[in-house]
Enzyme design. Structure first.
Site, PDB file in Angstrom:
ATOM      1  N   ASP A   9       7.800  -8.666  -8.882  1.00  0.00           N
ATOM      2  CA  ASP A   9       7.666  -7.359  -9.525  1.00  0.00           C
ATOM      3  C   ASP A   9       8.684  -7.229 -10.654  1.00  0.00           C
ATOM      4  OD1 ASP A   9       5.538  -6.631  -7.905  1.00  0.00           O
ATOM      5  OD2 ASP A   9       6.836  -5.795  -6.361  1.00  0.00           O
ATOM      6  N   LYS A  31       3.795 -13.556  -5.576  1.00  0.00           N
ATOM      7  CA  LYS A  31       2.730 -12.582  -5.841  1.00  0.00           C
ATOM      8  C   LYS A  31       2.886 -12.037  -7.258  1.00  0.00           C
ATOM      9  CE  LYS A  31       2.565  -8.178  -4.146  1.00  0.00           C
ATOM     10  NZ  LYS A  31       2.096  -7.194  -5.138  1.00  0.00           N
ATOM     11  N   ASP A  58      -2.646 -10.480  -7.239  1.00  0.00           N
ATOM     12  CA  ASP A  58      -2.986  -9.235  -6.538  1.00  0.00           C
ATOM     13  C   ASP A  58      -3.505  -8.207  -7.533  1.00  0.00           C
ATOM     14  OD1 ASP A  58      -3.186  -7.245  -4.637  1.00  0.00           O
ATOM     15  OD2 ASP A  58      -1.040  -6.793  -4.627  1.00  0.00           O
ATOM     16  N   LYS A  60      -6.634  -6.652  -6.997  1.00  0.00           N
ATOM     17  CA  LYS A  60      -7.512  -5.730  -6.230  1.00  0.00           C
ATOM     18  C   LYS A  60      -8.818  -5.424  -6.958  1.00  0.00           C
ATOM     19  CE  LYS A  60      -3.660  -3.589  -3.761  1.00  0.00           C
ATOM     20  NZ  LYS A  60      -2.491  -4.153  -4.511  1.00  0.00           N
ATOM     21  N   ASP A  63     -15.618  -4.032  -8.508  1.00  0.00           N
ATOM     22  CA  ASP A  63     -16.552  -3.921  -9.635  1.00  0.00           C
ATOM     23  C   ASP A  63     -17.916  -4.411  -9.153  1.00  0.00           C
ATOM     24  OD1 ASP A  63     -17.622  -3.788 -12.298  1.00  0.00           O
ATOM     25  OD2 ASP A  63     -15.609  -4.137 -13.082  1.00  0.00           O
ATOM     26  N   ILE A  64     -18.870  -4.514 -10.045  1.00  0.00           N
ATOM     27  CA  ILE A  64     -20.178  -5.008  -9.604  1.00  0.00           C
ATOM     28  C   ILE A  64     -20.031  -6.489  -9.209  1.00  0.00           C
ATOM     29  CG2 ILE A  64     -21.512  -3.345 -10.954  1.00  0.00           C
ATOM     30  CD1 ILE A  64     -22.014  -5.606 -13.002  1.00  0.00           C
ATOM     31  N   THR A 118      -2.296   2.060   1.715  1.00  0.00           N
ATOM     32  CA  THR A 118      -1.346   2.721   2.619  1.00  0.00           C
ATOM     33  C   THR A 118      -0.859   4.055   2.049  1.00  0.00           C
ATOM     34  OG1 THR A 118       0.371   1.322   1.685  1.00  0.00           O
ATOM     35  CG2 THR A 118      -0.528   0.646   3.796  1.00  0.00           C
ATOM     36  N   ARG A 180      11.062  -5.669   5.932  1.00  0.00           N
ATOM     37  CA  ARG A 180      12.482  -5.529   5.617  1.00  0.00           C
ATOM     38  C   ARG A 180      13.310  -6.273   6.652  1.00  0.00           C
ATOM     39  NH1 ARG A 180      10.794  -4.485   1.574  1.00  0.00           N
ATOM     40  NH2 ARG A 180      11.002  -2.685   0.220  1.00  0.00           N
ATOM     41  N   GLN A 189       9.403   2.268   0.893  1.00  0.00           N
ATOM     42  CA  GLN A 189       8.480   1.882   1.967  1.00  0.00           C
ATOM     43  C   GLN A 189       8.703   2.796   3.158  1.00  0.00           C
ATOM     44  OE1 GLN A 189       6.079  -0.165   1.689  1.00  0.00           O
ATOM     45  NE2 GLN A 189       6.606  -1.869   0.326  1.00  0.00           N
ATOM     46  N   GLY A 209       9.573  -8.129  -1.702  1.00  0.00           N
ATOM     47  CA  GLY A 209      10.004  -8.010  -3.097  1.00  0.00           C
ATOM     48  C   GLY A 209      11.487  -7.733  -3.215  1.00  0.00           C
ATOM     49  N   ARG A 210      11.817  -6.433  -3.248  1.00  0.00           N
ATOM     50  CA  ARG A 210      13.197  -6.039  -3.568  1.00  0.00           C
ATOM     51  C   ARG A 210      14.293  -6.654  -2.704  1.00  0.00           C
ATOM     52  NH1 ARG A 210      11.142   0.003  -3.929  1.00  0.00           N
ATOM     53  NH2 ARG A 210       9.664  -1.004  -2.503  1.00  0.00           N
TER      54      ARG A 210
HETATM   55  O1  C5P Z   1       9.870  -4.580  -2.930  1.00  0.00           O
HETATM   56  P1  C5P Z   1       8.924  -4.578  -1.768  1.00  0.00           P
HETATM   57  O2  C5P Z   1       9.286  -5.593  -0.697  1.00  0.00           O
HETATM   58  O3  C5P Z   1       8.702  -3.189  -1.185  1.00  0.00           O
HETATM   59  O4  C5P Z   1       7.556  -5.070  -2.401  1.00  0.00           O
HETATM   60  C1  C5P Z   1       6.363  -5.090  -1.678  1.00  0.00           C
HETATM   61  C2  C5P Z   1       5.241  -5.562  -2.552  1.00  0.00           C
HETATM   62  O5  C5P Z   1       4.023  -5.411  -1.831  1.00  0.00           O
HETATM   63  C3  C5P Z   1       5.065  -4.757  -3.839  1.00  0.00           C
HETATM   64  O6  C5P Z   1       4.571  -5.655  -4.829  1.00  0.00           O
HETATM   65  C4  C5P Z   1       4.025  -3.728  -3.471  1.00  0.00           C
HETATM   66  O7  C5P Z   1       3.258  -3.312  -4.578  1.00  0.00           O
HETATM   67  C5  C5P Z   1       3.159  -4.502  -2.492  1.00  0.00           C
HETATM   68  N1  C5P Z   1       2.429  -3.649  -1.553  1.00  0.00           N
HETATM   69  C6  C5P Z   1       3.055  -2.773  -0.683  1.00  0.00           C
HETATM   70  N2  C5P Z   1       2.339  -2.007   0.178  1.00  0.00           N
HETATM   71  C7  C5P Z   1       1.019  -2.083   0.184  1.00  0.00           C
HETATM   72  C8  C5P Z   1       0.350  -2.967  -0.672  1.00  0.00           C
HETATM   73  C9  C5P Z   1       1.106  -3.737  -1.531  1.00  0.00           C
HETATM   74  O8  C5P Z   1       4.271  -2.692  -0.674  1.00  0.00           O
HETATM   75  N3  C5P Z   1       0.342  -1.344   1.041  1.00  0.00           N
END
Ligand code: C5P
Length: 230
Positions: A9, A31, A58, A60, A63-64, A118, A180, A189, A209-210
């Site tokens: 990200d 990703k 990713d 998502k 579409d047709i 979510t 986490r 989150q 990610g983070r």
């Molecule tokens: O930084 P973090 O660990 O929260 O990143 C989670 C990744 O997963 C992000 O790219 C976020 O857009 C993606 N994601 C999410 N929850 C979802 C679907 C995708 O956190 N329900």
């Protein structure tokens, strides 16, 4: 053995390449989502593949069927390993995505279905005509629908993966964000689980990610999460 996917990200190709190099050997899967792909396009996918890494694109798709089929084929040509579609796109769209992926053989992209975002609650579902169903029930129904129609796996919350992995056929892929490490900052989150919990409950791939990108030493942070995954 579950795999760790780092959510790349960041905003530019240069930042993406620098992060992948900085994290180095411990992580083999990244990703690329809407933000980075919209900014940098297929070049960033090629750059990450050129570093010897797998790519989860990713975007998502919804579409047709013909358009999704052709978009999946484009992803296959780029060497993408995982791609997402919305299961509400319907049976023909899911099948078209799976058929396009199958053209690339065993090494081709695997199709992951998004069931219910979510960010949506019961009221949001009612707004779009899904009345009288809790998100959890809708998730299970859409998960069955998507995998029965060719999706190889699902993106799901770590809180759902336990029940989904019991309800769906063996070999289904379960990709869980919202992970986490024990004691880490949760950020925005809301429903998180530790790496060990997610793997124990049946996740095949964890998206993080983070906790890795923002760490003082991203390679160490990745190694610690891999150790927690067991
Ligand atoms: O930084 P973090 O660990 O929260 O990143 C989670 C990744 O997963 C992000 O790219 C976020 O857009 C993606 N994601 C999410 N929850 C979802 C679907 C995708 O956190 N329900």
């Amino acid at each position: 053995m579950a795999e760790l996917i780092v959510a790349l990200d960041v905003q530019t190709r240069d930042e993406a390449v620098a992060k992948v190099k900085e994290i180095g050997a411990p992580v083999g899967f990244y990703k690329i989502g809407l933000e980075l792909f919209t900014a940098e396009g297929p070049d960033v996918v090629k750059a990450v593949k050129d570093l010897g890494k797998k790519v989860f694109l990713d975007l998502k798709f919804h579409d047709i069927p013909r358009t999704v089929e052709r978009a999946v084929r484009s992803g296959g040509k780029l060497g993408v390993d995982l791609m997402t579609i919305h299961s509400v796109g319907g049976k023909a769209m899911i099948r078209a995505a799976a058929d396009a992926a199958a053209e690339f053989g065993a090494a081709g992209p695997k199709i992951l279905a998004v069931t219910v975002l979510t960010s949506l609650d019961r009221g949001d579902l009612e707004d779009v005509g899904i009345v009288g169903r809790d998100p959890a029930d809708q998730v299970l129904a859409m998960a069955k629908f998507a995998t029965e129609n060719g999706a190889h796996g699902l993106v799901c919350s770590p809180k759902e993966v336990g029940s989904l992995s019991k309800a769906l056929k063996a070999g289904t892929l379960f990709i869980t964000p919202g992970v986490r490490p024990a004691g880490a900052a949760v950020g925005d989150q809301k429903r998180v689980a530790t790496p060990a919990d997610a793997v124990r409950d049946g996740a095949t791939h964890l998206v993080v990610g983070r906790p890795i990108l923002a760490a003082a030493n991203p390679a160490d942070a990745a190694r610690a999460i891999l150790a927690e995954m067991g």
